[in-house]
Each structure stands twice: as C-alpha cells, then as structure tokens.
Motif scaffolding. Structure first.
Motif, PDB file in Angstrom:
ATOM      1  N   MET A  27       0.821  -1.085  -0.158  1.00 14.06           N
ATOM      2  CA  MET A  27       0.059  -0.036  -0.019  1.00 14.06           C
ATOM      3  C   MET A  27       0.705   1.248   0.042  1.00 14.06           C
ATOM      4  SD  MET A  27      -3.023  -0.640  -0.528  1.00 14.06           S
ATOM      5  CE  MET A  27      -3.675   1.075  -0.053  1.00 14.06           C
ATOM      6  N   ASP A  28       2.050   1.284  -0.414  1.00  6.61           N
ATOM      7  CA  ASP A  28       3.022   2.279  -0.650  1.00  6.61           C
ATOM      8  C   ASP A  28       3.056   3.146   0.788  1.00  6.61           C
ATOM      9  OD1 ASP A  28       2.999   5.436  -2.434  1.00  6.61           O
ATOM     10  OD2 ASP A  28       4.609   3.585  -2.424  1.00  6.61           O
ATOM     11  N   HIS A  29       3.066   2.239   2.049  1.00  8.07           N
ATOM     12  CA  HIS A  29       3.213   3.012   3.198  1.00  8.07           C
ATOM     13  C   HIS A  29       4.594   3.470   3.489  1.00  8.07           C
ATOM     14  CE1 HIS A  29      -0.612   1.112   5.257  1.00  8.07           C
ATOM     15  NE2 HIS A  29      -0.815   2.043   4.215  1.00  8.07           N
ATOM     16  N   GLU A  30       4.582   4.664   4.052  1.00  3.54           N
ATOM     17  CA  GLU A  30       6.247   5.086   4.180  1.00  3.54           C
ATOM     18  C   GLU A  30       6.582   4.556   5.740  1.00  3.54           C
ATOM     19  OE1 GLU A  30       3.705   8.137   2.106  1.00  3.54           O
ATOM     20  OE2 GLU A  30       3.430   7.113   4.065  1.00  3.54           O
ATOM     21  N   ASN A  31       5.688   4.084   6.685  1.00  8.82           N
ATOM     22  CA  ASN A  31       6.407   3.691   8.100  1.00  8.82           C
ATOM     23  C   ASN A  31       6.232   2.131   7.948  1.00  8.82           C
ATOM     24  OD1 ASN A  31       6.385   6.270   8.877  1.00  8.82           O
ATOM     25  ND2 ASN A  31       4.383   6.350   9.854  1.00  8.82           N
ATOM     26  N   MET A  32       7.295   1.520   8.547  1.00 11.55           N
ATOM     27  CA  MET A  32       7.222  -0.221   8.534  1.00 11.55           C
ATOM     28  C   MET A  32       7.808  -0.139  10.147  1.00 11.55           C
ATOM     29  SD  MET A  32       7.795  -1.736   5.091  1.00 11.55           S
ATOM     30  CE  MET A  32       7.075  -3.205   5.425  1.00 11.55           C
ATOM     31  N   PHE A  33       7.384  -1.161  10.818  1.00 10.56           N
ATOM     32  CA  PHE A  33       7.560  -1.621  12.109  1.00 10.56           C
ATOM     33  C   PHE A  33       7.884  -3.338  12.122  1.00 10.56           C
ATOM     34  CE2 PHE A  33       5.781   2.407  13.729  1.00 10.56           C
ATOM     35  CZ  PHE A  33       4.955   2.605  12.414  1.00 10.56           C
ATOM     36  N   LYS A  57      15.814   2.974  16.323  1.00  6.91           N
ATOM     37  CA  LYS A  57      15.732   1.837  17.359  1.00  6.91           C
ATOM     38  C   LYS A  57      14.618   2.101  17.878  1.00  6.91           C
ATOM     39  CE  LYS A  57      20.758   0.955  17.853  1.00  6.91           C
ATOM     40  NZ  LYS A  57      21.952   1.452  18.722  1.00  6.91           N
ATOM     41  N   GLY A  58      13.940   0.661  18.407  1.00  3.62           N
ATOM     42  CA  GLY A  58      12.925   0.644  19.170  1.00  3.62           C
ATOM     43  C   GLY A  58      13.228   0.532  20.680  1.00  3.62           C
ATOM     44  N   ASP A  59      12.579  -0.152  21.336  1.00  3.32           N
ATOM     45  CA  ASP A  59      12.738  -0.601  22.716  1.00  3.32           C
ATOM     46  C   ASP A  59      13.660  -1.672  22.954  1.00  3.32           C
ATOM     47  OD1 ASP A  59       9.188  -0.029  23.018  1.00  3.32           O
ATOM     48  OD2 ASP A  59      10.653   1.476  23.401  1.00  3.32           O
ATOM     49  N   ILE A  60      13.683  -2.647  22.139  1.00  2.00           N
ATOM     50  CA  ILE A  60      14.715  -3.771  22.130  1.00  2.00           C
ATOM     51  C   ILE A  60      15.346  -4.069  20.967  1.00  2.00           C
ATOM     52  CG2 ILE A  60      13.216  -4.842  24.113  1.00  2.00           C
ATOM     53  CD1 ILE A  60      11.958  -6.590  21.891  1.00  2.00           C
ATOM     54  N   PRO A  61      16.374  -3.223  20.625  1.00  3.06           N
ATOM     55  CA  PRO A  61      17.095  -3.337  19.325  1.00  3.06           C
ATOM     56  C   PRO A  61      18.200  -4.263  19.451  1.00  3.06           C
ATOM     57  CG  PRO A  61      17.747  -1.216  20.164  1.00  3.06           C
ATOM     58  CD  PRO A  61      16.751  -1.784  21.039  1.00  3.06           C
ATOM     59  N   GLU A  62      18.695  -4.753  20.660  1.00  5.21           N
ATOM     60  CA  GLU A  62      19.870  -5.400  20.784  1.00  5.21           C
ATOM     61  C   GLU A  62      19.930  -6.815  20.255  1.00  5.21           C
ATOM     62  OE1 GLU A  62      19.249  -2.122  23.679  1.00  5.21           O
ATOM     63  OE2 GLU A  62      18.151  -4.142  23.301  1.00  5.21           O
ATOM     64  N   GLY A  63      20.848  -7.222  19.352  1.00  5.44           N
ATOM     65  CA  GLY A  63      21.046  -8.099  18.727  1.00  5.44           C
ATOM     66  C   GLY A  63      20.143  -8.649  17.499  1.00  5.44           C
ATOM     67  N   TYR A  64      19.742  -7.248  16.803  1.00  8.55           N
ATOM     68  CA  TYR A  64      18.905  -7.328  15.668  1.00  8.55           C
ATOM     69  C   TYR A  64      19.468  -5.950  14.790  1.00  8.55           C
ATOM     70  CZ  TYR A  64      15.569  -9.747  18.495  1.00  8.55           C
ATOM     71  OH  TYR A  64      14.873 -10.647  19.269  1.00  8.55           O
ATOM     72  N   SER A  65      19.308  -6.338  13.628  1.00  5.32           N
ATOM     73  CA  SER A  65      19.394  -4.831  12.676  1.00  5.32           C
ATOM     74  C   SER A  65      18.228  -5.214  11.594  1.00  5.32           C
ATOM     75  CB  SER A  65      20.909  -5.153  11.980  1.00  5.32           C
ATOM     76  OG  SER A  65      20.892  -6.199  11.225  1.00  5.32           O
ATOM     77  N   VAL A  66      18.150  -4.049  10.974  1.00  2.00           N
ATOM     78  CA  VAL A  66      16.967  -4.051   9.821  1.00  2.00           C
ATOM     79  C   VAL A  66      17.657  -3.425   8.262  1.00  2.00           C
ATOM     80  CG1 VAL A  66      15.103  -3.819  11.405  1.00  2.00           C
ATOM     81  CG2 VAL A  66      16.207  -1.826  10.757  1.00  2.00           C
ATOM     82  N   SER A  67      17.036  -3.679   7.478  1.00  2.00           N
ATOM     83  CA  SER A  67      17.416  -3.266   6.311  1.00  2.00           C
ATOM     84  C   SER A  67      16.089  -2.643   5.472  1.00  2.00           C
ATOM     85  CB  SER A  67      17.919  -4.164   5.365  1.00  2.00           C
ATOM     86  OG  SER A  67      18.448  -3.826   4.023  1.00  2.00           O
ATOM     87  N   ARG A  68      15.970  -1.557   5.020  1.00  2.00           N
ATOM     88  CA  ARG A  68      14.989  -1.108   4.016  1.00  2.00           C
ATOM     89  C   ARG A  68      15.672  -0.371   2.705  1.00  2.00           C
ATOM     90  NH1 ARG A  68       9.640   2.521   5.804  1.00  2.00           N
ATOM     91  NH2 ARG A  68       8.432   2.010   4.015  1.00  2.00           N
ATOM     92  N   GLU A  69      15.883  -1.305   1.681  1.00  2.00           N
ATOM     93  CA  GLU A  69      16.462  -0.938   0.585  1.00  2.00           C
ATOM     94  C   GLU A  69      15.269  -0.333  -0.446  1.00  2.00           C
ATOM     95  OE1 GLU A  69      19.631  -0.583  -0.056  1.00  2.00           O
ATOM     96  OE2 GLU A  69      19.695  -1.035   1.876  1.00  2.00           O
ATOM     97  N   LYS A  70      14.165  -0.615  -0.303  1.00  2.00           N
ATOM     98  CA  LYS A  70      12.748  -0.362  -1.242  1.00  2.00           C
ATOM     99  C   LYS A  70      11.669  -0.041  -0.267  1.00  2.00           C
ATOM    100  CE  LYS A  70      14.137  -3.078  -5.061  1.00  2.00           C
ATOM    101  NZ  LYS A  70      13.524  -4.019  -6.323  1.00  2.00           N
ATOM    102  N   LYS A  71      10.833   0.654  -0.447  1.00  2.00           N
ATOM    103  CA  LYS A  71       9.748   1.390   0.224  1.00  2.00           C
ATOM    104  C   LYS A  71       8.709   0.296   0.722  1.00  2.00           C
ATOM    105  CE  LYS A  71       6.239   5.048   0.352  1.00  2.00           C
ATOM    106  NZ  LYS A  71       5.946   5.983  -0.445  1.00  2.00           N
ATOM    107  N   GLU A  72       8.753  -0.982  -0.180  1.00  2.00           N
ATOM    108  CA  GLU A  72       7.710  -1.867   0.210  1.00  2.00           C
ATOM    109  C   GLU A  72       8.216  -2.977   1.014  1.00  2.00           C
ATOM    110  OE1 GLU A  72       8.741  -1.207  -2.855  1.00  2.00           O
ATOM    111  OE2 GLU A  72       9.263  -3.045  -3.832  1.00  2.00           O
ATOM    112  N   ARG A  73       9.484  -2.929   1.109  1.00  2.00           N
ATOM    113  CA  ARG A  73      10.074  -4.080   1.951  1.00  2.00           C
ATOM    114  C   ARG A  73      11.020  -3.760   3.089  1.00  2.00           C
ATOM    115  NH1 ARG A  73      11.311  -9.445  -0.084  1.00  2.00           N
ATOM    116  NH2 ARG A  73      10.289  -8.671  -1.931  1.00  2.00           N
ATOM    117  N   PHE A  74      10.775  -4.402   4.231  1.00  2.00           N
ATOM    118  CA  PHE A  74      11.461  -4.133   5.504  1.00  2.00           C
ATOM    119  C   PHE A  74      11.756  -5.530   6.216  1.00  2.00           C
ATOM    120  CE2 PHE A  74      13.206  -1.537   8.652  1.00  2.00           C
ATOM    121  CZ  PHE A  74      12.333  -1.548   9.866  1.00  2.00           C
ATOM    122  N   SER A  75      13.251  -5.680   6.163  1.00  2.00           N
ATOM    123  CA  SER A  75      13.708  -7.074   6.625  1.00  2.00           C
ATOM    124  C   SER A  75      14.331  -6.727   8.130  1.00  2.00           C
ATOM    125  CB  SER A  75      14.903  -7.609   5.867  1.00  2.00           C
ATOM    126  OG  SER A  75      14.428  -7.457   4.421  1.00  2.00           O
TER     127      SER A  75
END
Lengths: 112, 113
Positions: A27-33, A57-75
C-alpha cells in the motif's frame, strides 16, 4: 485492502545462524515496524523505519538489525541467533501521518 | 513516558454474556488510544480507535470503548460475546508523531458455550 506479507509463518534455526525475516507491504506506506511478541509482555518495538534507508531503534534493538532498501520491503536480521530470540515476530506498516498500523500474520521463530 | 496497563491477563466468559476488558494509560500529551484484536494464528487487526470527539467509540464486531480522561482509562466492552470472539486483545497508546504505539501486555478472552 492493505496487505502486509511476512515471508515465513514458522522458522526453525540453530544458535549462531544469521536469520532474515522479510516483510512486504503493498500500500505504498512510508512507515514500517518490527515487533516482538512474547506472552505477558505484549508487543515490543524492535525497529522502525519511516522511509527508504531510514531506521530508528525501538525499545529492544539489541541483537537485531534492519534493512529497508525499497519502500515496500522491510527486513529484520538476526546476525547471530540465540535461544532467547525464540519468539513471534510481527511486521506492521502505516501511512505517514495516519494512526492505524496494519499487521502481517507473524513469523514464529524457534532458535535451537 | 507513556504507558499502557491491561489489568487482566485472562478473562473467561460464557457465550452471550457481556465482557469488559480494562485498560489504563499514562500520558503527558494528547492521547490517541487503540484496541487491537489478535485471533489465533493471525496478526493484529484494529477493533477501534479514539482520536478526539465523542468519548464513546464504536468499533467492529459489536465492540465499543469509552475514553475516560479523569480516570485515564479506555475500557473495551461487548454486551454479548460469541465463541468467535475468543482472541487476545491489546490496548495501545500512540507515542509520537511518527505513529509509534505502546502496547499493553494483552488480555486473553476465552469464550465457552
């Protein structure tokens, strides 16, 4: 209808493995969580992204990372999975300035 | 800091009986409140929201909630539950202009015949 798709419903990994959890919204959303859900603790925010290549970072980022190379995908990436990362992981998206988050069905991750 | 407390971790209820799920919040800014429902093996979906205006908010599936500023509460009610209402219910408060949410611990509703 908004659709948020998480690539796996169930995942079993070994301690020390690198784990990728994928989330795609249509849906072309800007925000992803990314949230983690544990019994008695509700949902806790791991990371948030408000645009491509932008993350917070949120409340518990330790041990995690994220990637957002395209608007529709959040890893979500677990660089070296540990048993205490066994949990349900939920992805959500929302339109900038809107208040409603739309959730995927979740990925239940077991780390052995 | 904003927070949400759901006072009951589990609520058993008979079919066709009323149910009330309690939620209290703390917030130092304008309050936007939400109830989400999670059916078994599914993600969360929005039941209802309070942004402003009338303090009685109606949502989907016959649920309603009342915003009470003096008691800092946002309790969810349904006058007559069905078996299909068996689910986990989460209260949430909006944290910032980005739309981040703070969730409560959840209340598991189990409806029995």
């Amino acid at each position: 209808d908004v659709k948020v798709t998480q690539s796996s419903r169930y995942l079993v990994k070994r301690t020390g493995e690198k784990v990728f959890l994928e989330c795609v919204q249509d849906m072309d959303h800007e925000n992803m969580f990314w949230y983690r859900q544990d019994p008695g603790l509700g949902l806790r925010l791991i990371y948030f992204s408000y645009d491509v290549k932008m993350k917070e970072k949120g409340d518990i980022p330790e041990g995690y990372s994220v990637s957002r190379e395209k608007k529709e995908r959040f890893s979500l990436i677990l660089e070296s999975a540990s048993t205490n990362q066994t949990s349900m992981y939920l992805c959500a998206s929302s339109l900038a300035g809107e208040n409603i988050q739309y959730f995927g069905a979740g990925t239940r991750l077991s780390v052995l | 800091a904003q927070s949400v407390t759901q006072l009951d971790s589990q609520v058993p209820v008979f079919e066709e009986a009323p149910v009330e799920l309690r939620c209290n919040y703390s917030s130092s800014v304008s309050v936007y409140l939400f109830w989400y429902v999670q059916y078994p093996n599914q993600g969360l979906q929005l039941l209802l929201k309070y942004l402003s205006g009338s303090t009685l908010v109606k949502g989907i599936n016959g649920f309603e909630a009342e915003f009470n500023k003096s008691q800092t509460s946002f309790h969810l009610r349904k006058p007559s539950v069905h078996i299909s209402d068996t689910a986990e219910y989460f209260c949430a408060v909006k944290l910032d202009s980005w739309g981040k949410l703070q969730f409560g611990a959840g209340t598991q509703v189990v409806v029995t015949p």
